[in-house]
Design a protein around this motif. Sequence first.
Motif, PDB file in Angstrom:
ATOM      1  N   VAL A 391       0.837  -1.209   0.000  1.00  0.00           N
ATOM      2  CA  VAL A 391       0.000   0.000   0.000  1.00  0.00           C
ATOM      3  C   VAL A 391       0.868   1.253   0.000  1.00  0.00           C
ATOM      4  O   VAL A 391       0.613   2.210  -0.747  1.00  0.00           O
ATOM      5  CB  VAL A 391      -0.975  -0.007   1.208  1.00  0.00           C
ATOM      6  CG1 VAL A 391      -1.718   1.323   1.301  1.00  0.00           C
ATOM      7  CG2 VAL A 391      -1.962  -1.167   1.096  1.00  0.00           C
ATOM      8  N   SER A 392       1.939   1.262   0.831  1.00  0.00           N
ATOM      9  CA  SER A 392       2.845   2.425   0.896  1.00  0.00           C
ATOM     10  C   SER A 392       3.513   2.674  -0.447  1.00  0.00           C
ATOM     11  O   SER A 392       3.594   3.820  -0.911  1.00  0.00           O
ATOM     12  CB  SER A 392       3.917   2.200   1.979  1.00  0.00           C
ATOM     13  OG  SER A 392       3.322   2.055   3.242  1.00  0.00           O
ATOM     14  N   ASP A 393       4.011   1.589  -1.070  1.00  0.00           N
ATOM     15  CA  ASP A 393       4.665   1.731  -2.387  1.00  0.00           C
ATOM     16  C   ASP A 393       3.676   2.270  -3.421  1.00  0.00           C
ATOM     17  O   ASP A 393       4.022   3.117  -4.253  1.00  0.00           O
ATOM     18  CB  ASP A 393       5.203   0.365  -2.859  1.00  0.00           C
ATOM     19  CG  ASP A 393       6.422  -0.080  -2.063  1.00  0.00           C
ATOM     20  OD1 ASP A 393       6.951   0.750  -1.287  1.00  0.00           O
ATOM     21  OD2 ASP A 393       6.825  -1.256  -2.188  1.00  0.00           O
ATOM     22  N   TYR A 394       2.448   1.784  -3.371  1.00  0.00           N
ATOM     23  CA  TYR A 394       1.417   2.206  -4.333  1.00  0.00           C
ATOM     24  C   TYR A 394       1.156   3.707  -4.228  1.00  0.00           C
ATOM     25  O   TYR A 394       0.998   4.401  -5.238  1.00  0.00           O
ATOM     26  CB  TYR A 394       0.129   1.414  -4.085  1.00  0.00           C
ATOM     27  CG  TYR A 394      -1.013   1.762  -5.024  1.00  0.00           C
ATOM     28  CD1 TYR A 394      -1.041   1.265  -6.333  1.00  0.00           C
ATOM     29  CD2 TYR A 394      -2.065   2.567  -4.607  1.00  0.00           C
ATOM     30  CE1 TYR A 394      -2.091   1.578  -7.193  1.00  0.00           C
ATOM     31  CE2 TYR A 394      -3.117   2.892  -5.457  1.00  0.00           C
ATOM     32  CZ  TYR A 394      -3.121   2.395  -6.748  1.00  0.00           C
ATOM     33  OH  TYR A 394      -4.161   2.712  -7.607  1.00  0.00           O
ATOM     34  N   PHE A 395       1.134   4.207  -2.988  1.00  0.00           N
ATOM     35  CA  PHE A 395       0.864   5.642  -2.784  1.00  0.00           C
ATOM     36  C   PHE A 395       2.161   6.462  -2.655  1.00  0.00           C
ATOM     37  O   PHE A 395       2.127   7.635  -2.292  1.00  0.00           O
ATOM     38  CB  PHE A 395      -0.008   5.847  -1.535  1.00  0.00           C
ATOM     39  CG  PHE A 395      -1.441   5.443  -1.729  1.00  0.00           C
ATOM     40  CD1 PHE A 395      -2.301   6.227  -2.487  1.00  0.00           C
ATOM     41  CD2 PHE A 395      -1.937   4.273  -1.180  1.00  0.00           C
ATOM     42  CE1 PHE A 395      -3.631   5.857  -2.680  1.00  0.00           C
ATOM     43  CE2 PHE A 395      -3.258   3.888  -1.368  1.00  0.00           C
ATOM     44  CZ  PHE A 395      -4.104   4.676  -2.124  1.00  0.00           C
ATOM     45  N   GLN A 396       3.283   5.794  -2.949  1.00  0.00           N
ATOM     46  CA  GLN A 396       4.602   6.455  -2.954  1.00  0.00           C
ATOM     47  C   GLN A 396       4.886   7.174  -1.632  1.00  0.00           C
ATOM     48  O   GLN A 396       5.148   8.386  -1.579  1.00  0.00           O
ATOM     49  CB  GLN A 396       4.710   7.439  -4.132  1.00  0.00           C
ATOM     50  CG  GLN A 396       4.583   6.725  -5.475  1.00  0.00           C
ATOM     51  CD  GLN A 396       4.619   7.675  -6.652  1.00  0.00           C
ATOM     52  OE1 GLN A 396       4.241   8.832  -6.554  1.00  0.00           O
ATOM     53  NE2 GLN A 396       5.092   7.195  -7.801  1.00  0.00           N
ATOM     54  N   MET A 397       4.832   6.412  -0.566  1.00  0.00           N
ATOM     55  CA  MET A 397       5.165   6.949   0.765  1.00  0.00           C
ATOM     56  C   MET A 397       5.883   5.861   1.560  1.00  0.00           C
ATOM     57  O   MET A 397       5.861   4.685   1.179  1.00  0.00           O
ATOM     58  CB  MET A 397       3.901   7.406   1.504  1.00  0.00           C
ATOM     59  CG  MET A 397       2.912   6.296   1.818  1.00  0.00           C
ATOM     60  SD  MET A 397       1.455   6.844   2.771  1.00  0.00           S
ATOM     61  CE  MET A 397       0.545   7.742   1.536  1.00  0.00           C
ATOM     62  N   ASP A 398       6.520   6.261   2.644  1.00  0.00           N
ATOM     63  CA  ASP A 398       7.177   5.290   3.524  1.00  0.00           C
ATOM     64  C   ASP A 398       6.136   4.618   4.415  1.00  0.00           C
ATOM     65  O   ASP A 398       5.094   5.206   4.721  1.00  0.00           O
ATOM     66  CB  ASP A 398       8.210   5.985   4.434  1.00  0.00           C
ATOM     67  CG  ASP A 398       9.346   6.600   3.627  1.00  0.00           C
ATOM     68  OD1 ASP A 398       9.661   6.036   2.562  1.00  0.00           O
ATOM     69  OD2 ASP A 398       9.896   7.631   4.069  1.00  0.00           O
ATOM     70  N   VAL A 399       6.465   3.409   4.894  1.00  0.00           N
ATOM     71  CA  VAL A 399       5.573   2.719   5.831  1.00  0.00           C
ATOM     72  C   VAL A 399       5.406   3.546   7.104  1.00  0.00           C
ATOM     73  O   VAL A 399       4.319   3.623   7.679  1.00  0.00           O
ATOM     74  CB  VAL A 399       6.107   1.299   6.167  1.00  0.00           C
ATOM     75  CG1 VAL A 399       5.276   0.654   7.279  1.00  0.00           C
ATOM     76  CG2 VAL A 399       6.088   0.402   4.933  1.00  0.00           C
ATOM     77  N   SER A 400       6.494   4.211   7.537  1.00  0.00           N
ATOM     78  CA  SER A 400       6.428   5.039   8.753  1.00  0.00           C
ATOM     79  C   SER A 400       5.428   6.191   8.579  1.00  0.00           C
ATOM     80  O   SER A 400       4.738   6.575   9.524  1.00  0.00           O
ATOM     81  CB  SER A 400       7.809   5.592   9.101  1.00  0.00           C
ATOM     82  OG  SER A 400       8.325   6.345   8.017  1.00  0.00           O
ATOM     83  N   THR A 401       5.329   6.723   7.340  1.00  0.00           N
ATOM     84  CA  THR A 401       4.354   7.799   7.068  1.00  0.00           C
ATOM     85  C   THR A 401       2.931   7.235   7.165  1.00  0.00           C
ATOM     86  O   THR A 401       2.040   7.849   7.760  1.00  0.00           O
ATOM     87  CB  THR A 401       4.580   8.397   5.661  1.00  0.00           C
ATOM     88  OG1 THR A 401       5.925   8.840   5.560  1.00  0.00           O
ATOM     89  CG2 THR A 401       3.628   9.544   5.389  1.00  0.00           C
ATOM     90  N   ALA A 414      -4.791   5.845   2.736  1.00  0.00           N
ATOM     91  CA  ALA A 414      -3.832   4.748   2.548  1.00  0.00           C
ATOM     92  C   ALA A 414      -3.846   3.832   3.780  1.00  0.00           C
ATOM     93  O   ALA A 414      -3.843   2.597   3.661  1.00  0.00           O
ATOM     94  CB  ALA A 414      -2.431   5.309   2.313  1.00  0.00           C
ATOM     95  N   ARG A 415      -3.857   4.456   4.946  1.00  0.00           N
ATOM     96  CA  ARG A 415      -3.871   3.690   6.198  1.00  0.00           C
ATOM     97  C   ARG A 415      -5.155   2.856   6.306  1.00  0.00           C
ATOM     98  O   ARG A 415      -5.146   1.690   6.695  1.00  0.00           O
ATOM     99  CB  ARG A 415      -3.758   4.660   7.375  1.00  0.00           C
ATOM    100  CG  ARG A 415      -3.525   3.980   8.716  1.00  0.00           C
ATOM    101  CD  ARG A 415      -2.949   4.950   9.736  1.00  0.00           C
ATOM    102  NE  ARG A 415      -3.738   6.150   9.914  1.00  0.00           N
ATOM    103  CZ  ARG A 415      -3.280   7.399   9.727  1.00  0.00           C
ATOM    104  NH1 ARG A 415      -2.030   7.607   9.340  1.00  0.00           N
ATOM    105  NH2 ARG A 415      -4.053   8.439   9.920  1.00  0.00           N
ATOM    106  N   GLN A 416      -6.272   3.459   5.923  1.00  0.00           N
ATOM    107  CA  GLN A 416      -7.548   2.736   5.963  1.00  0.00           C
ATOM    108  C   GLN A 416      -7.565   1.561   4.994  1.00  0.00           C
ATOM    109  O   GLN A 416      -8.091   0.485   5.296  1.00  0.00           O
ATOM    110  CB  GLN A 416      -8.705   3.702   5.659  1.00  0.00           C
ATOM    111  CG  GLN A 416      -8.978   4.683   6.797  1.00  0.00           C
ATOM    112  CD  GLN A 416     -10.025   5.724   6.443  1.00  0.00           C
ATOM    113  OE1 GLN A 416     -10.172   6.092   5.271  1.00  0.00           O
ATOM    114  NE2 GLN A 416     -10.754   6.215   7.443  1.00  0.00           N
ATOM    115  N   LEU A 417      -6.958   1.774   3.827  1.00  0.00           N
ATOM    116  CA  LEU A 417      -6.874   0.675   2.850  1.00  0.00           C
ATOM    117  C   LEU A 417      -6.011  -0.466   3.385  1.00  0.00           C
ATOM    118  O   LEU A 417      -6.329  -1.645   3.199  1.00  0.00           O
ATOM    119  CB  LEU A 417      -6.324   1.199   1.518  1.00  0.00           C
ATOM    120  CG  LEU A 417      -7.355   1.948   0.652  1.00  0.00           C
ATOM    121  CD1 LEU A 417      -6.655   2.835  -0.380  1.00  0.00           C
ATOM    122  CD2 LEU A 417      -8.291   0.961  -0.041  1.00  0.00           C
TER     123      LEU A 417
END
Length: 475
Positions: A391-401, A414-417
């Motif tokens: 999910v993080s890669d898909y939305f181009q963000m870090d897992v920590s974000t 993204a978090r909800q998904l």
Amino acid sequence: MDVTAQSVWTNCLSFIKDNIQPQAYKTWFEPIVAVKLSDNALNIQVPSKFFYEWLEEHYVKILKVALTKELGETAKLVYVIKMENTYGNKQPFTEKIPSSNRGAMKSQDVDVPLNNKNPELKNPFIIPGIRNVKIESQLNPNYSFENFLEGDSNRLARNAGLAVANKPGGTSFNPLLIFGGVGLGKTHLAHAIGVDIKDKYPEKTVLYISAEKFTQQYIDSVKKNNRNDFIHFYQIIDVLIIDDVQFLSGKSGTQDVFFHIFNHLHQNGKQVILTSDKAPVDMQDIEQRLLSRFKWGLSAELQSPDFETRVSILKNKLYRDGVEMPDDIIEYVAKHIKTNVRELEGAIISLIAQSSFNKKEITVNLAKEIVEKFVKNTKREVSIDYIQKVVSDYFQMDVSTLQSKTRKRHIVQARQLAMFFAKKYTKASLASIGSQIGKRDHATVLHACKTVDNLSSTDKQFRKYVEDLSKKLSL
């Protein structure tokens, strides 16, 4: 209410109470209400026809003695059955108690065969084997504690089950709720407890039933206008085992009737055993008052067995079937099938079948073929960590974000998904998902799943997110 009727009945109850078991008195005499006394006939109101039949079957002699003591040899007892949904109509039943004919029955204005000395118990529902008050437990004797092997994954649940079997209704494990994923042995353990109780306490009435069948029986009882009979039947059970209780989800009528049955059993020291595919905290569309009662006792989780337990399970299965198999093959199967016991035993049965039908020697290669088929046919379970990364890669963000506390809309979505897919693709509890995705609670995860469902049906762009991620995660 007529005071004289009440005083006569109070004296009768005092005599009856001294001559029967306290539990029987509480169940069968406390609900009775004295209505009136006329022409030496005492009218008593009972909750249902089933209730009346039970009194006639088991307590007619003591009723006769008690009433004769109060009103003499010419005393009569009239049953008034409180009918549901009949706008106050009553159906009277009369019992004449002369000393000469030992309580022969006469009926008044009703088409009921009351002259049968041993009337067949009128069941509120159909279960094979229930006749003349003999209630078949519906237990499978093949499910025992002996073939439910103990390991770290099931130790708490198994030991709690043993404690309940030794002292049903007498431990703090009431209700005992056994929960866990598919094929981990919930039904097996529930049956094992029931079987052990029947061995130790043959006089106890034990009944195993699925929540689905319980629901169907309740629906039938409403259609036939004998809901009270249904309730009273279940209230006489000493040990009630309900399998897959999560099936009651969303069924408010069945939940309501089960609530009253549960309360009666619990208050009277009867044992309730439940199984579910999820913990109470994760059950949806179950009334809060029921969930709170599920938590009164012990909720014990069955987890996937570790390697050593899987080997023991296979060896025990082979021993019971009288089959010998090399240790390296047993260990190969145990190493590669990890999800549940049902698949584990299924693989070993397939291995034996292939060997005997095709006259092949059981080898590691044959084991490999069988295991590959099982693994291929088993839905792959992805980890929560993997889902967060995808999910993080898909939305181009870090897992920590993604895990952060920020309320920015695209990060929240993204978090909800991630939470939605974790619930969809893993067996983790809502609380566990929330804990791993930014230390949220189970309510946040539940809200996230509902939000994703809603947005998927109203927002075209969001629906594309769900479809894209579904493809990535199901590869």
